[in-house]
Each structure stands twice: as C-alpha cells, then as structure tokens.
Design a protein around this motif. Structure first.
Motif, PDB file in Angstrom:
ATOM      1  N   ASP A  30       0.760  -1.155   0.169  1.00  0.00           N
ATOM      2  CA  ASP A  30      -0.006   0.024  -0.115  1.00  0.00           C
ATOM      3  C   ASP A  30       1.013   1.443  -0.025  1.00  0.00           C
ATOM      4  OD1 ASP A  30       0.806  -0.883   2.545  1.00  0.00           O
ATOM      5  OD2 ASP A  30      -0.564   0.552   3.487  1.00  0.00           O
ATOM      6  N   GLN A  31       2.099   1.013   0.207  1.00  0.00           N
ATOM      7  CA  GLN A  31       3.056   2.368   0.557  1.00  0.00           C
ATOM      8  C   GLN A  31       3.634   2.637  -0.903  1.00  0.00           C
ATOM      9  OE1 GLN A  31       5.788   2.109   3.494  1.00  0.00           O
ATOM     10  NE2 GLN A  31       4.244   2.103   4.896  1.00  0.00           N
ATOM     11  N   PHE A  32       3.520   1.541  -1.884  1.00  0.00           N
ATOM     12  CA  PHE A  32       4.108   1.712  -3.182  1.00  0.00           C
ATOM     13  C   PHE A  32       3.225   2.632  -3.837  1.00  0.00           C
ATOM     14  CE2 PHE A  32       4.372   0.309  -7.800  1.00  0.00           C
ATOM     15  CZ  PHE A  32       5.612   0.659  -7.987  1.00  0.00           C
ATOM     16  N   LYS A  33       3.749   3.728  -4.599  1.00  0.00           N
ATOM     17  CA  LYS A  33       2.991   4.626  -5.578  1.00  0.00           C
ATOM     18  C   LYS A  33       3.096   4.254  -6.968  1.00  0.00           C
ATOM     19  CE  LYS A  33       3.736   8.616  -2.616  1.00  0.00           C
ATOM     20  NZ  LYS A  33       4.714   8.226  -1.747  1.00  0.00           N
ATOM     21  N   GLU A  34       1.805   3.905  -7.358  1.00  0.00           N
ATOM     22  CA  GLU A  34       1.531   3.274  -8.812  1.00  0.00           C
ATOM     23  C   GLU A  34       2.551   4.311  -9.888  1.00  0.00           C
ATOM     24  OE1 GLU A  34      -1.681   1.464 -11.446  1.00  0.00           O
ATOM     25  OE2 GLU A  34      -2.250   1.870  -9.516  1.00  0.00           O
ATOM     26  N   GLY A  35       3.159   3.660 -10.772  1.00  0.00           N
ATOM     27  CA  GLY A  35       3.708   4.518 -11.583  1.00  0.00           C
ATOM     28  C   GLY A  35       5.167   5.038 -11.629  1.00  0.00           C
ATOM     29  N   THR A  36       5.569   4.538 -10.108  1.00  0.00           N
ATOM     30  CA  THR A  36       6.988   4.893  -9.685  1.00  0.00           C
ATOM     31  C   THR A  36       7.875   3.632 -10.134  1.00  0.00           C
ATOM     32  OG1 THR A  36       6.611   4.044  -7.627  1.00  0.00           O
ATOM     33  CG2 THR A  36       6.465   6.584  -7.848  1.00  0.00           C
ATOM     34  N   ASN A  37       9.155   3.653  -9.999  1.00  0.00           N
ATOM     35  CA  ASN A  37      10.032   2.657 -10.539  1.00  0.00           C
ATOM     36  C   ASN A  37       9.733   1.729  -9.171  1.00  0.00           C
ATOM     37  OD1 ASN A  37      12.235   0.993 -11.183  1.00  0.00           O
ATOM     38  ND2 ASN A  37      13.900   2.640 -10.793  1.00  0.00           N
ATOM     39  N   ILE A  38       9.529   0.369  -9.441  1.00  0.00           N
ATOM     40  CA  ILE A  38       9.080  -0.494  -8.718  1.00  0.00           C
ATOM     41  C   ILE A  38      10.437  -1.143  -8.173  1.00  0.00           C
ATOM     42  CG2 ILE A  38       8.756  -2.404 -10.527  1.00  0.00           C
ATOM     43  CD1 ILE A  38       6.808  -3.317  -7.901  1.00  0.00           C
ATOM     44  N   LYS A  39      11.477  -1.259  -9.436  1.00  0.00           N
ATOM     45  CA  LYS A  39      12.761  -2.005  -9.179  1.00  0.00           C
ATOM     46  C   LYS A  39      13.455  -1.232  -8.211  1.00  0.00           C
ATOM     47  CE  LYS A  39      16.548  -3.822 -11.929  1.00  0.00           C
ATOM     48  NZ  LYS A  39      17.084  -3.942 -12.954  1.00  0.00           N
ATOM     49  N   GLY A  40      13.457   0.125  -8.345  1.00  0.00           N
ATOM     50  CA  GLY A  40      14.217   1.101  -7.309  1.00  0.00           C
ATOM     51  C   GLY A  40      13.550   0.828  -5.850  1.00  0.00           C
ATOM     52  N   TRP A  41      12.210   0.812  -5.905  1.00  0.00           N
ATOM     53  CA  TRP A  41      11.691   0.479  -4.648  1.00  0.00           C
ATOM     54  C   TRP A  41      11.982  -0.873  -3.895  1.00  0.00           C
ATOM     55  CZ3 TRP A  41       7.107  -2.508  -3.004  1.00  0.00           C
ATOM     56  CH2 TRP A  41       6.426  -2.184  -1.886  1.00  0.00           C
ATOM     57  N   LEU A  42      11.944  -1.814  -4.597  1.00  0.00           N
ATOM     58  CA  LEU A  42      12.366  -3.089  -4.258  1.00  0.00           C
ATOM     59  C   LEU A  42      13.957  -3.271  -3.824  1.00  0.00           C
ATOM     60  CD1 LEU A  42      10.798  -5.471  -6.752  1.00  0.00           C
ATOM     61  CD2 LEU A  42       9.881  -5.311  -4.354  1.00  0.00           C
ATOM     62  N   PHE A  43      14.687  -2.504  -4.462  1.00  0.00           N
ATOM     63  CA  PHE A  43      16.214  -2.339  -4.372  1.00  0.00           C
ATOM     64  C   PHE A  43      16.510  -1.565  -2.872  1.00  0.00           C
ATOM     65  CE2 PHE A  43      18.188  -3.284  -8.846  1.00  0.00           C
ATOM     66  CZ  PHE A  43      17.879  -4.554  -8.673  1.00  0.00           C
ATOM     67  N   THR A  44      15.620  -0.709  -2.876  1.00  0.00           N
ATOM     68  CA  THR A  44      15.723   0.012  -1.481  1.00  0.00           C
ATOM     69  C   THR A  44      15.359  -0.594  -0.294  1.00  0.00           C
ATOM     70  OG1 THR A  44      15.378   2.145  -2.809  1.00  0.00           O
ATOM     71  CG2 THR A  44      14.817   2.249  -0.529  1.00  0.00           C
ATOM     72  N   ILE A  45      14.109  -1.445  -0.718  1.00  0.00           N
ATOM     73  CA  ILE A  45      13.800  -2.286   0.779  1.00  0.00           C
ATOM     74  C   ILE A  45      15.088  -3.391   1.118  1.00  0.00           C
ATOM     75  CG2 ILE A  45      12.421  -4.389   1.308  1.00  0.00           C
ATOM     76  CD1 ILE A  45      10.249  -2.716  -0.590  1.00  0.00           C
ATOM     77  N   MET A  46      15.491  -4.268  -0.036  1.00  0.00           N
ATOM     78  CA  MET A  46      16.464  -5.000   0.101  1.00  0.00           C
ATOM     79  C   MET A  46      17.804  -4.235   0.740  1.00  0.00           C
ATOM     80  SD  MET A  46      18.289  -7.461  -2.440  1.00  0.00           S
ATOM     81  CE  MET A  46      17.167  -8.667  -2.590  1.00  0.00           C
ATOM     82  N   ARG A  47      18.159  -2.930   0.224  1.00  0.00           N
ATOM     83  CA  ARG A  47      19.330  -2.552   1.085  1.00  0.00           C
ATOM     84  C   ARG A  47      19.069  -1.871   2.350  1.00  0.00           C
ATOM     85  NH1 ARG A  47      19.503   2.912  -0.969  1.00  0.00           N
ATOM     86  NH2 ARG A  47      18.534   3.181   0.829  1.00  0.00           N
ATOM     87  N   ASN A  48      18.096  -1.593   2.780  1.00  0.00           N
ATOM     88  CA  ASN A  48      17.630  -1.143   4.080  1.00  0.00           C
ATOM     89  C   ASN A  48      17.448  -2.234   5.091  1.00  0.00           C
ATOM     90  OD1 ASN A  48      17.744   1.304   3.448  1.00  0.00           O
ATOM     91  ND2 ASN A  48      15.459   1.474   3.328  1.00  0.00           N
ATOM     92  N   THR A  49      16.943  -3.419   4.406  1.00  0.00           N
ATOM     93  CA  THR A  49      16.666  -5.023   4.961  1.00  0.00           C
ATOM     94  C   THR A  49      18.337  -5.148   5.544  1.00  0.00           C
ATOM     95  OG1 THR A  49      14.672  -5.498   4.001  1.00  0.00           O
ATOM     96  CG2 THR A  49      15.986  -7.086   5.180  1.00  0.00           C
ATOM     97  N   PHE A  50      19.218  -5.258   4.509  1.00  0.00           N
ATOM     98  CA  PHE A  50      20.373  -5.603   4.585  1.00  0.00           C
ATOM     99  C   PHE A  50      21.109  -4.937   5.761  1.00  0.00           C
ATOM    100  CE2 PHE A  50      25.017  -5.592   3.853  1.00  0.00           C
ATOM    101  CZ  PHE A  50      25.479  -6.670   3.667  1.00  0.00           C
ATOM    102  N   ILE A  51      21.353  -3.422   5.549  1.00  0.00           N
ATOM    103  CA  ILE A  51      21.839  -2.592   6.590  1.00  0.00           C
ATOM    104  C   ILE A  51      21.274  -2.773   8.016  1.00  0.00           C
ATOM    105  CG2 ILE A  51      22.010  -0.177   7.140  1.00  0.00           C
ATOM    106  CD1 ILE A  51      22.138   0.526   4.230  1.00  0.00           C
ATOM    107  N   ASN A  52      20.013  -2.878   8.283  1.00  0.00           N
ATOM    108  CA  ASN A  52      19.293  -3.100   9.506  1.00  0.00           C
ATOM    109  C   ASN A  52      19.733  -4.610  10.006  1.00  0.00           C
ATOM    110  OD1 ASN A  52      18.050  -0.703   9.409  1.00  0.00           O
ATOM    111  ND2 ASN A  52      16.039  -1.660   8.737  1.00  0.00           N
ATOM    112  N   ASP A  53      19.906  -5.454   9.426  1.00  0.00           N
ATOM    113  CA  ASP A  53      20.254  -6.793   9.659  1.00  0.00           C
ATOM    114  C   ASP A  53      21.875  -6.800  10.289  1.00  0.00           C
ATOM    115  OD1 ASP A  53      18.117  -8.061   9.318  1.00  0.00           O
ATOM    116  OD2 ASP A  53      18.245  -8.901   7.606  1.00  0.00           O
TER     117      ASP A  53
END
Length: 169
Positions: free
Chosen positions: A48-71
C-alpha cells in the motif's frame, strides 16, 4: 494499486535481478536467499506504500538495501554485546576455544619460564597484583612505596610482553 495478481507478477519479473543484488551484498547463497525472501515479504506487507507509476525495481532494491543494513547493524550490536565483557570466565573460554591442550601446555610453560626470569623485585609485586591484591596492600606487604609497586608491576608487564610476544594475536 493494481490487483494483487499484477503486483505479484511485477515482483516475479524482478526476482532474478533482486537475487543477484542480494548475492552481491552477502556473498553467500543461503544468506542471499534469506535476504531476497525478507525483501519479498516486506514488499507484500507494504504494497500500500508503493506509488503506482514509480520505479518498482528501485523501490524493491531500496527495501533490500535497508533490510541488509538493518540486519548488519543488529549483528554488530549482538557481537559487540558478546565481546565487550570485561572478564572472560573459563566457561566462555571453553566455548570459544579452538586450540588443543598441547598448545596450552606449551604456552603455560613459556609463561612460567618468563616469570621465573623476572628479577625478584619485579616478580613479587607482579604476582601479588596478578593474584588480586591492591597496590596499597602490596606496598604494605613488601614495605615499599606505592609508586614503586606500580613501577615494578609496569616493568614486569613490559618484560613479559617482550618475552611472550610470539603469543600476541
């Protein structure tokens, strides 16, 4: 957001590049798989936080990067807590020991030889300090000033450090 099915298809379309990205972070296939899975779970949870029409790949990579950093930060904090103990008990040493008994016997023999080589004026205060006596107690027992006790213990440490430098890690 589009239907759940179309969002799932978008995730599926980017799964191979996400797996590659995860491996670049971790350099371990199993850990990369876990990171990929965590990323997918978070993407589904926060769809629900993903804004339609934005770069989904960038959004997913950001989630992954933040998850990695937090872990990574969690692991660093956990390891810092484990390794910051001032006193290491024999139980802790037994759990973390990777050397065999013969190596320990050689080291103890070397330590004892080095202690035996210390001049008596350094040996006595050092041993008492090592056994847990306070500086003032050693000074009183040996009948010497406290400053002399501190100097002799320091000198004994320096001599032992030099003689036992092969064991420094």
């Amino acid at each position: 957001m589009e239907t759940t099915t179309s969002f799932n298809q978008l995730l599926n379309d980017h799964s191979s590049s996400l797996k590659t990205f995860a491996f670049k972070f971790t350099r371990d296939v199993a850990v990369a798989d876990d990171l990929f899975q965590d990323t997918m779970v978070k993407a589904l949870r926060y769809v629900d936080q993903f804004k339609e029409g934005t770069n989904i790949k960038g959004w997913l990579f950001t989630i992954m990067r933040n998850t990695f950093i937090n872990d990574y930060r969690k692991d660093v904090r956990k390891n810092a807590i484990i390794t910051q103990e001032d006193e290491i008990s024999s139980a802790h040493l037994m759990k973390s020991s990777s050397t065999n008994a013969a190596e320990g016997k050689f080291a103890m023999a070397d330590i004892q030889r080095s202690l035996d080589k210390l001049p008596k004026c350094y040996y006595d205060p050092f041993i008492q300090y090592f056994e847990g006596y306070k500086y003032h107690e050693i000074a009183e027992d040996l009948g010497i000033p406290i400053g002399t006790v501190k100097t002799r213990i320091h000198m004994a440490r320096q001599i032992l450090k030099k003689q036992l430098k092969v064991y420094k890690k």
